[in-house]
Write a protein that holds these residues in place. Structure first.
Motif, short mmCIF file in Angstrom:
data_model
loop_
_atom_site.label_atom_id
_atom_site.label_comp_id
_atom_site.label_asym_id
_atom_site.label_seq_id
_atom_site.Cartn_x
_atom_site.Cartn_y
_atom_site.Cartn_z
N LYS A 164 0.81 -1.22 0.00
CA LYS A 164 0.00 0.00 0.00
C LYS A 164 0.85 1.27 0.00
O LYS A 164 0.37 2.32 -0.42
CB LYS A 164 -0.95 0.00 1.20
N ASP A 165 2.09 1.18 0.39
CA ASP A 165 2.94 2.37 0.47
C ASP A 165 4.02 2.41 -0.60
O ASP A 165 4.97 3.19 -0.48
CB ASP A 165 3.60 2.44 1.85
N LYS A 194 6.21 3.34 -3.66
CA LYS A 194 6.45 4.66 -4.26
C LYS A 194 6.71 4.55 -5.76
O LYS A 194 7.28 3.58 -6.22
CB LYS A 194 7.66 5.34 -3.60
#
Length: 118
Positions: A112-113, A115
């Motif tokens: 979900k994080d 980049k």
């Protein structure tokens, strides 16, 4: 891994997560979704294998369904033939569905994080 490879890999991981969401929310057909999952995992692993997550269930499932016509390819076969194949495919799906759904949830949470940039 250079910065370009990292950027490319992260974009594929985001697509993998997006595809997992699409599968989990029935925005994409189960078989098309898992064919796409197989493709994306291949592209990611070509750059660098994902660590700390076992995604072998997708390869196992793909190997079982890859010979079945999916999507527009189904138009090439008779209804009777497809009915027989669909019975086999349904049994395969039932065997794997819970594990695949769980793994999609794990992908959604784990990445979900991620980049887009380096």
């Amino acid at each position: 891994m250079n910065k370009f490879d990292e950027l490319k890999r992260n974009r594929f991981i985001k697509k993998l997560r997006s595809n997992s969401i699409a599968i989990a929310t029935n925005q994409i057909g189960i078989h098309s979704g898992y064919f796409k999952m197989h493709y994306l995992l291949g592209r990611i692993n070509d750059i660098k294998v994902l660590e700390n997550i076992d995604l072998s269930i997708f390869e196992t499932y793909y190997n079982e369904i890859q010979t079945h016509p999916i999507g527009d390819e189904r138009k090439l076969y008779s209804k009777e033939f497809l009915d027989k194949l669909d019975l086999k495919l349904k049994r395969i799906d039932e065997r794997y569905l819970d594990a695949l759904t769980e793994k999609c949830g794990e992908i959604i949470e784990k990445f979900k994080d991620i980049k887009d940039f380096c």
